[in-house]
Design an enzyme around this catalytic site. Sequence first.
Site, PDB file in Angstrom:
ATOM      1  N   SER A   3       3.802 -32.083 -26.501  1.00 34.72           N
ATOM      2  CA  SER A   3       3.896 -31.561 -27.872  1.00 34.72           C
ATOM      3  C   SER A   3       3.174 -30.236 -28.068  1.00 34.72           C
ATOM      4  O   SER A   3       3.041 -29.772 -29.210  1.00 34.72           O
ATOM      5  CB  SER A   3       3.308 -32.591 -28.852  1.00 34.72           C
ATOM      6  N   GLU A  16     -42.463  -2.707   9.734  1.00 34.91           N
ATOM      7  CA  GLU A  16     -41.573  -2.172  10.759  1.00 34.91           C
ATOM      8  C   GLU A  16     -41.597  -0.647  10.866  1.00 34.91           C
ATOM      9  O   GLU A  16     -41.440  -0.104  11.962  1.00 34.91           O
ATOM     10  CB  GLU A  16     -40.128  -2.622  10.471  1.00 34.91           C
TER      11      GLU A  16
END
Length: 745
Positions: free
Chosen positions: A399, A139
């Site tokens: 518990s 490009e």
Amino acid sequence: MSEHGSHTSSSWPGLSRPSTSPPFAAKGVDARAFASPKGLRPRRRDKPGHDGTGGRRWRFKRVAASVVVALLAAAAFVAWVVSLGPLPLEQARNVSATVVDRNGKLLRAYAMADGRWRLPVDAKTAVDPGYIKLLLAYEDRRFRSHVGVDPLALGRAALQLVTRGHIVSGGSTITMQLARLIEPRRERSVYAKLRQIVRAVQIERQFGKDEILDLYLTLAPFGGNLEGVRAASIAYFGKEPRRLSLGESALLVALPQSPERRRLDRHPQAAQAARDRVLGRMVEDGVVSPEDAIQARAVAVPRLRKPMPILAPHSSDAAMATMKDVRVVRLTLESSLQKTLETLARDRAMAQGPNLSVAIMAVDNESGDVLARVGSSDYFDERCAGQVDMTRAVRSPGSTLKPFIYGLAFEDGFVHPESLIDDRPIRFGSYAPENFDMTFQGTVPVRKALQLSLNVPAIALLDRVGSSRLSSRLRQAGGHLVLPKDEAPGLAMGLGGVGVTLQDLTQLYSGLARLGTAKPLREIVLASDDREPLRLMDQAAAWQVGNLLLGTPPPENGVHNKIAFKTGTSYGYRDAWSIGFDGRITIGVWVGRPDGAPVPGLVGRTAAAPILFDAFARTGKVPAALPKPPKGTLLASNAKLPLPLRRFRPIGELLRVGNDQSPRIQFPLNGARIDVDRSGDRKAALMPVKVAGGVLPLTMLVNGVSVGEIDSRRQRLVDPPGPGFARLTVIDATGAADTVVIRVQ
């Protein structure tokens, strides 16, 4: 009249007729000499305005007019450029909100308001260098050297257009393309190109090359609602663009040129042809070898988009709600561990049955950082309310609070892991606790009572410690307990009669791994970290609890003595818990229905504990050893314990001999400030402790650690710890005790 009788007019003034013969012809003068420019021909009179001075004036006027026109044109151009205004960067900088893990890996991204996926890009660290090289070679070869416009590229493009009759290559630089992306325009005209050039120069003046490249890679279109190389790579290849093949790089170079006509999910053939053209040109330019190009062409392009990653959805949602208007939020999570535990939760939930969900939390003990948070087994499953974060939901802990009861009992010094305790029917007012299996074990060591999760011994110890004190200490350490409105803490909280979240329980258990100091959990990484450790219990007590839990019998898929853990089951089989830790991390697991419906047979030991041990196994690390016992920890068998510690008796069963009263510390008084001078003799720094009442022998403890017996005079010199707060406890032969807290200065 001439010699030949012909009459001519003279060319000079004063003669009536010009002569047809040259002057002085009769005297033998050659007339050609006067025809030459160098001759003595009479000078012709110039026309008005054509003299030398006038020509120079005319030329000056033309030059001046040209300058004025140029200046006017330049002024008009400048005015036009100024009219364009500043670069419209606000929209360009608007990106999808993203949540990343502690190492910067993407956990979840959120589409922009208009539905586009645009992820921020850092080309230097987050993009394959091979792709950058291919992009610039194709490009914009001179990207690093031009000022936004490449005259050579524009000239080449114009020449190719003239000679071939169509566009062969564009003359736009990366910067010019970025200008078009920042300020999109549909028309293709000289005006649009000129505007693009001006914007490109502005961009180059305002940003560095790396910033320009980052912006381009963020805004470049890749078809549909995908913008930017990161969004495209994730959607098409299912991965970040850090490592791309040659074929993938070429495809990503080709797509932005015509993103809609080359959409992979609609036009894969066009996309593949464009990719191959990129490879062909790169071979011609010598950027790519023919062999590599052939191999890249042989790979078909993907035809379907992949979904964007959604890891840690509950944590991501919470982070975005907290960090509003922040585009990138960094969490403390580890993406690999998060993904592993999400898969584990989903698989185990499916195996448990319909409508069940699983929540898991993993916390680093040292830093308090949350390493993984699985809020539900399936975020998108509406049947099990998948979008509800069960790590933050208040549930009954069963518990799981028992270890903290034992820890405070160890801290107070009236019981030891090797002490004996009764597990038999007992009533505390109207409350009569029973064990889970409805049986009783008789007299057992405290160690076994906790490892077997016996209910009666835990409630007996809680009665001695105090429910309000337990509640206060847990809140102090970051455990936000929820009680019914206007209800005070009671003994039932020891068996799950209180609300708590998995997040808070995990923090409290990490406090045991840290030897008594809990670190507030952190999940969002901020610039500053001002968290301070929170006191849970004394170091020796925390170590003793961890040592007991380490010996708890593991499930079938577990290894003995590697993970300290505790299970819990809430009333009605609504919640199953298992929380454990090693020397490195703490993991908490919850299993149940988010709607609170009971699930018969849902028990912590069989439903949650196997998931806990699988979670530790899937961390990929060998369990780390727990810390060594702190200095001063009492390590002894029952036979070698001080007499008051050999057997625990509930308050109602304390024996009394004669008229003796319970022991009471007369000095120092509770809340006293004691000044200690350690600069001189060590004996001078000893602090006297005086006791009244109680049955001999009397045992003295400092911060839960035995320092010996008090003599018959009921006095003892103690080396005070400090500076800081210290807890002094005296226990007599019957188990009766008195405790004061002082401050040593």
